[in-house]
Design an enzyme around this catalytic site. Structure first.
Site, PDB file in Angstrom:
ATOM      1  N   GLY A   8       0.900   1.023  -3.678  1.00 57.77           N
ATOM      2  CA  GLY A   8       0.647   1.566  -2.349  1.00 57.77           C
ATOM      3  C   GLY A   8       0.427   3.067  -2.402  1.00 57.77           C
ATOM      4  N   GLY A  11      -1.293   5.120   0.575  1.00 60.74           N
ATOM      5  CA  GLY A  11      -0.693   5.095   1.900  1.00 60.74           C
ATOM      6  C   GLY A  11      -0.109   6.438   2.294  1.00 60.74           C
ATOM      7  N   GLN A  12       0.512   6.482   3.469  1.00 63.69           N
ATOM      8  CA  GLN A  12       1.032   7.734   4.007  1.00 63.69           C
ATOM      9  C   GLN A  12       2.060   8.371   3.078  1.00 63.69           C
ATOM     10  OE1 GLN A  12       3.617   7.527   7.387  1.00 63.69           O
ATOM     11  NE2 GLN A  12       3.049   9.543   8.150  1.00 63.69           N
ATOM     12  N   TYR A 142       8.667  -6.569  10.850  1.00 65.63           N
ATOM     13  CA  TYR A 142       8.844  -5.430   9.947  1.00 65.63           C
ATOM     14  C   TYR A 142      10.328  -5.231   9.644  1.00 65.63           C
ATOM     15  CZ  TYR A 142       8.795  -0.498   8.468  1.00 65.63           C
ATOM     16  OH  TYR A 142       8.976   0.690   7.794  1.00 65.63           O
ATOM     17  N   LYS A 146      12.584  -5.809   6.198  1.00 63.12           N
ATOM     18  CA  LYS A 146      13.333  -4.708   5.592  1.00 63.12           C
ATOM     19  C   LYS A 146      14.781  -5.105   5.313  1.00 63.12           C
ATOM     20  CE  LYS A 146      10.137  -1.645   5.121  1.00 63.12           C
ATOM     21  NZ  LYS A 146       9.661  -1.330   3.751  1.00 63.12           N
ATOM     22  N   ILE A 172       8.380   9.251   9.679  1.00 63.42           N
ATOM     23  CA  ILE A 172       7.954  10.275   8.732  1.00 63.42           C
ATOM     24  C   ILE A 172       6.718  10.984   9.269  1.00 63.42           C
ATOM     25  CG2 ILE A 172       7.102  10.717   6.405  1.00 63.42           C
ATOM     26  CD1 ILE A 172       8.821   8.424   5.435  1.00 63.42           C
TER      27      ILE A 172
END
Length: 320
Positions: A8, A11-12, A142, A146, A172
């Protein structure tokens, strides 16, 4: 950590984490794993990049063998708001991808970091000063993934000795990569809209407090935990970490100190608001501070100054 794979990486979080890891451990020692979006610029040019789909265990194993990987950062995920429209995809990536990473790590002796989130909390969780260990009944796919991921990571540590460690990230905020469908995204978008249009329509209502963190602190948390002395870790998956807590009015007021004409209105998104209401107003991160020295460096004032400076420079150059 000597040889690191970031799944990933575009990604951000991944795009900035990969570059910071390369600075610390050497460009050739950090592999940028990507699925369909090819890395560009410095991310592509500064070190190796490989196609690594978290849902493809063989791809993970092939890269681990090829580069003698000892640490995997698994950042593949579908964020909260998008996950509600694609729950099966969110589960397959969040849990199927994690299981693949853990199995490869078990076979090849890798450490694994898979971040959790404030999304893991939900109904019944104390909203203020949320404890490290508390009830976790999330209301989104989501969040469900988690919580399951935290338990699964702890299981692989206790059952197979896989060195799993992770943090529960708050929202974030980054000036590099735009977010992709999270409930806390407004706290990034507001800065871009302030620079470009001097106005912003907020999807969350006034008084909606949420934990937040500036990206440099998020990167430090991810790396510092993996470098920590394991003998001092009473917890592993996952540590509460935070740096600040605010609602839309507070962040807007901070922006107005720099852009006096900035205006914010509201158009509340019912789904995002419901998700935000189930998340903590503020988390207790004392366990992270005590067990591995977590200490954020950025507050709202300093972050706002930096965000507006960087985004303003981009806008002036026509990049946004």
């Amino acid at each position: 950590m000597k040889n690191i794979l970031v799944i990933g990486s575009v990604g951000q979080i991944g795009s900035e984490l990969t570059l910071e890891l390369r600075k610390r451990y050497g460009n050739g020692n950090v592999v940028a794993g990507y699925r369909s979006t090819l890395p560009t610029g410095e991310l592509l040019e500064s070190g190796p990049a490989e196609v690594v789909d978290a849902t493809n265990a063989q791809q993970i194993a092939d890269v681990v063998k090829k580069y003698k990987i000892d640490t995997i950062y698994n950042l593949a995920a579908i964020l909260s708001a998008v996950g509600e429209s694609k729950p099966q995809v969110a589960w397959n990536i969040g849990i199927g991808g994690l299981m693949n990473c853990l199995e490869v790590a078990r076979e090849y002796g890798c450490a694994v970091s898979t971040p959790s989130s404030i999304g893991a909390f939900g109904g019944g969780t104390p909203l203020d000063n949320t404890p490290q260990d508390t009830i976790m009944r999330p209301q989104t796919m989501y969040g469900v993934s988690k919580v399951a991921g935290e338990l699964l990571s702890d299981y692989y540590f206790k059952r197979f000795g896989v060195d799993t460690r992770s943090v529960r990230y708050p929202g974030i905020i980054s000036n590099v990569t735009l977010p992709g469908g999270g409930t806390t995204d407004y706290a990034v978008e507001i800065y871009y809209e302030a620079i470009k249009h001097k106005k912003f329509t907020c999807p969350l209502g006034a008084g909606t407090y949420l934990d937040m963190m500036y990206m440099p602190d998020a990167i430090d948390a991810a790396i510092d935990l993996m470098e920590a002395d394991p003998s001092k870790l009473k917890h592993r998956n996952s540590f509460n970490v935070t740096a600040m807590s605010f609602d839309p009015e507070i962040i807007a007021a901070e922006i107005k100190k720099h852009i006096p004409g900035f205006e914010m209105t509201y158009n509340v998104d019912p789904m995002k608001q419901a998700i935000a209401n189930s998340w903590p107003n503020s988390m207790d991160d004392s366990c992270a501070r005590h067990e591995w020295g977590w200490n954020p460096k950025w507050n709202l004032r300093a972050m706002t100054e930096d965000m507006l400076k960087v985004i303003g420079e981009k806008h002036a150059k026509g990049l946004i």
